[in-house]
Enzyme design. Structure first.
Site, short mmCIF file in Angstrom:
data_model
loop_
_atom_site.label_atom_id
_atom_site.label_comp_id
_atom_site.label_asym_id
_atom_site.label_seq_id
_atom_site.Cartn_x
_atom_site.Cartn_y
_atom_site.Cartn_z
N SER A 86 0.83 -1.20 0.00
CA SER A 86 0.00 0.00 0.00
C SER A 86 0.86 1.25 0.00
O SER A 86 1.95 1.27 0.59
CB SER A 86 -0.90 0.01 1.24
OG SER A 86 -1.56 1.24 1.37
N LYS A 125 1.71 -2.94 6.64
CA LYS A 125 2.12 -3.20 5.27
C LYS A 125 3.64 -3.04 5.12
O LYS A 125 4.29 -3.80 4.40
CB LYS A 125 1.39 -2.27 4.31
CG LYS A 125 -0.06 -2.64 4.09
CD LYS A 125 -0.19 -4.00 3.40
CE LYS A 125 -1.61 -4.32 3.01
NZ LYS A 125 -1.73 -5.61 2.29
N TYR A 132 -2.40 0.26 9.94
CA TYR A 132 -2.51 -0.40 8.64
C TYR A 132 -1.25 -0.15 7.81
O TYR A 132 -0.64 -1.09 7.28
CB TYR A 132 -3.74 0.09 7.89
CG TYR A 132 -3.76 -0.33 6.45
CD1 TYR A 132 -4.00 -1.66 6.10
CD2 TYR A 132 -3.54 0.59 5.42
CE1 TYR A 132 -4.01 -2.05 4.77
CE2 TYR A 132 -3.55 0.21 4.09
CZ TYR A 132 -3.78 -1.12 3.77
OH TYR A 132 -3.78 -1.50 2.45
#
Length: 320
Positions: free
Chosen positions: A117, A145, A141
């Site tokens: 991402s 990643k 998040y």
């Protein structure tokens, strides 16, 4: 050659699995259906219901289907919610990736494409994000990643794992009328749901230092994204050396106001969006260069903004 697509019943993963089939690479899908849909898996594609946290299931799947490579799309993908649920995010995205890599090592599967991402960059204060732009994720998040990329890097040193990671921002559109974005947090579904319900879509922040005052982001068509994943898998299967990571970016971006104008134009539903204040933490502009991916993976923005809106709207209407 069989490729395992983790999260292959989700919006992005289903497009990747179908693109693999179109390219002559045999997919097998593994998904726990926490956010995916069994109906998104194309007929004839082997489907395994279960979690990447289930090491025994992964071992059995890799062996039974003679998997030679993995495209790892599965994960908890909601950046905002991850701030409220950090432990869940790390379990799904970090521990899940670790369990997957352990199973791959056990079964001698030495190729992986990681769906990463652009959240790894955080609020990058640059006009154009490139792969070497400093990483400063601002959510669990994004951090998860980045850790996933580190796990691939370190496993490559230890075992010779062939890998690459694909970083991208906002994925929209539909490549198939029966596969669409069902996320409760993404812009397109929020706008479409508002229009279907007779409500007016909302813009958060109109005073940013951008040409029209609204946020500018990279929006890429999901079919182009899927094609890039397949290109990366094919390159690894051929033994080509790839960079550790690639940005799948537009190079110029689209504003939220432009999105709203395109939605009104394509759907034929005239509306003037409600205007609200900025949301905390929203940067004015984040756009990435896709030059490196264009060089090595044939990456290109093959769909216009209207194409993206039209395909997404058609799939949403077909879904009812």
């Amino acid at each position: 050659m069989t490729w395992l697509v983790t999260g292959g019943a989700g919006y992005i993963g289903a497009h990747v699995a179908r693109a693999l089939r179109e390219a002559g690479l045999d997919p097998v899908v593994l998904d726990d259906l926490s956010s995916g849909h069994r109906a998104f898996v194309a007929p004839g594609t082997p489907f395994v219901e279960g979690s990447i946290l289930d090491g025994e299931l992964l071992l059995d799947t890799l062996s039974e289907h003679e998997v030679e490579g993995v495209i790892h799309v599965a994960g908890f993908k909601y950046a905002g919610v991850s701030v409220e649920r950090p432990l869940h995010t790390y379990r799904q995205n970090v521990e899940g990736t670790r369990v997957l890599l352990a199973a791959m090592a056990d079964r001698g599967v030495g190729r992986i494409v990681f769906s990463s991402s652009a959240a790894v960059y955080g609020n990058a204060d640059v006009d154009l994000v490139v792969e070497d732009t400093p990483k400063n994720p601002t959510s669990p998040y994004g951090e998860s990643k980045l850790i996933g990329e580190w796990l691939l890097r370190d496993q490559a040193v230890a075992t010779g794992l062939a890998h690459t990671s694909l970083r991208y921002f906002n994925v929209v559109g539909s490549g198939f009328p029966d596969v669409y974005d069902t996320s409760p947090h993404n812009l397109f579904p929020l706008v479409f749901d508002a229009l279907v319900a007779g409500r007016t879509p909302r813009i958060n922040g109109t005073d940013y230092p951008t040409p029209d005052g609204t946020n500018v982001r990279d929006y890429i068509h999901v079919a182009d994204l899927a094609r890039a994943h397949v290109a990366a898998a094919a390159a690894l299967a051929e033994g080509r050396a790839l960079e550790p990571a690639y940005n799948l970016g537009s190079g110029d971006g689209v504003s939220v106001r432009q999105i709203m104008d395109a939605v009104a134009r394509v759907t034929g539903i005239a509306f003037e969006p409600e205007l609200g204040p900025r949301r905390a933490g929203d940067p004015a502009r984040i756009v990435a260069s896709g030059d490196r991916a264009a060089r090595d993976l044939g990456w290109a923005m093959r769909h216009s903004l209207d194409d993206m809106v039209a395909s997404a709207w058609a799939a949403r209407v077909a879904a009812g």
